[in-house]
Design an enzyme around this catalytic site. Structure first.
Site, PDB file in Angstrom:
ATOM      1  CB  SER A 192      46.602  42.017  36.184  1.00 31.57           C
ATOM      2  OG  SER A 192      47.066  42.910  35.394  1.00 31.57           O
ATOM      3  CE1 TYR A 233      51.369  42.299  39.639  1.00 33.69           C
ATOM      4  CE2 TYR A 233      51.245  42.753  37.142  1.00 33.69           C
ATOM      5  CZ  TYR A 233      50.645  42.769  38.542  1.00 33.69           C
ATOM      6  OH  TYR A 233      49.284  43.135  38.619  1.00 33.69           O
ATOM      7  CE  LYS A 287      48.442  39.978  40.787  1.00 35.56           C
ATOM      8  NZ  LYS A 287      47.796  39.718  42.167  1.00 35.56           N
TER       9      LYS A 287
END
Ligand code: UD1
Length: 337
Positions: free
Chosen positions: A125, A149, A153
């Site tokens: 991302s 989050y 990643k």
């Protein structure tokens, strides 16, 4: 043609990529545990693809189940979508995010290694870039996650870099997505978030269809042309086709790659709302409210490398993104249910 295992295949990006891979001639095996998706996607994929999808219901954290999948199918490469993606939830439930996003990646790679599969496309991302040091973000921009989050990643990227360094037979595409919106042109599959949408486009479409009264615009005083947040929205079918291009690159060039998938241009919240109103013919009432904590004012991609290395660039414009999101939502007002 090669057979590709898609983890998280029933999700928003997974389901669209499934169709794009099939159109490009790949065989697809889909895997999902439906923890954040609906089994009804499979009926729609059957209808759109003209054949029964090959599907395995399992969690990527279940090593024994993964062994079964790799034993039953001759897999050539994995596209790893399976992950949780809500920033707020990740702060409240860090262990479940680390278990699913990091643990699930590790167990998937272990199963791949046991079965001699060493080619992976990884869903990363733009969030891994953190606060912009400059814009647009290119792939060498420094990395810094801003929340749990984002760390899942970032850690996922690093795990795959360590794995590739340990054994050069591993070929990995790290794809850094910007903001996917839109839906398949048919209006039969699309984004169907559970509960209140966190992301802008599904919120807008739910307002348009009458499920929500008005949009809250998070912040009207950013240092952007109209004061609202700016993002690089890209059509989910363009994103899906980016995966096909990345996979071809891995299989044909036998070279790893880290690539942004975005359009290269930014759109503000109010510009997106105006484009959606034009595409749908529906008014989108909104109120400007406080900034959402943790939001960045503006970011967009330098999309040059994707074009040069993968021969991929986004083709669908903002009007198409809005028209396709609206077709999906208006024909499926409550999503897959
Ligand atoms: C968010 C996540 C990001 C994640 C991505 C994909 C945050 C802070 N970031 O990105 O880590 O990779 O989703 O799931 O959650 N907006 C509104 N009203 C709304 C919703 C959004 O005004 O109801 C605005 C936001 O302030 C932002 C823009 O719309 O300016 C886009 O928001 P969103 O769709 O949530 O995406 P990101 O914040 O870019």
């Amino acid at each position: 043609m090669p057979t590709v295992l898609l983890t998280g295949a029933a999700g928003y990006i997974g389901s669209h990529t499934w169709l794009a891979l099939q159109s490009a001639g790949f065989e697809v095996v889909g895997l999902d545990d439906f923890s954040n998706s609906s089994a009804r996607v499979l009926d729609r994929l059957k209808e759109l693809g003209g054949r029964t999808p090959v599907f395995e219901r399992a969690s990527v954290t279940d090593a024994a189940a993964l062994d079964g999948v790799f034993s039953r199918h001759r897999i050539d490469a994995v596209v790893h979508f399976a992950a949780f993606k809500a920033v707020g939830e990740s702060t409240a439930q860090p262990l479940s995010y680390y278990a699913n996003n990091v643990g699930g990646l590790v167990s998937t790679c272990e199963a791949m290694r046991r079965h001699g599969v060493k080619t992976m496309v990884f869903s990363s991302s733009a969030t891994v870039y953190g606060e912009p040091k400059y814009l647009p973000y290119d792939e060498v921009h420094p990395l810094a996650a801003m929340n749990v989050y984002g760390r899942t990643k970032l850690f996922g990227e690093q795990i795959l870099r360590d794995l590739e360094a340990s054994d050069p037979a591993w070929k990995v595409a790290w794809l850094r997505y910007f903001n996917p919106v839109g839906a398949h042109e048919s209006g039969r599959i699309g984004e169907d978030p559970r509960g209140t949408p966190n992301n802008l486009m599904p919120y807008v479409t739910q307002v348009a269809v009458g499920r929500r009264e008005f949009l809250q615009v998070f912040g009207g005083d950013y240092d952007t042309p109209d004061g609202t947040g700016v993002r690089d929205y890209l059509h989910v079918m363009d994103l899906a086709e980016g995966h096909v291009a990345a996979l071809r690159h891995l299989l044909e060039q036998r070279a790893s790659a880290t690539v942004n998938l975005g359009t290269g241009s930014g759109t503000s919240v109010l510009q997106l709302v105006a484009a959606f109103e034009r595409a749908s013919g529906r008014p989108i009432p909104y109120r400007i409210v406080e900034r959402r904590p943790g939001d960045l004012p503006a970011f967009w991609a330098d999309a040059t490398l994707a074009r040069e290395l993968l021969g991929w660039q986004a083709r669908r414009d903002l009007a198409a993104m809005c028209a396709d999101s609206w077709r999906w939502q208006s024909r499926n007002p409550t999503g897959y249910d």
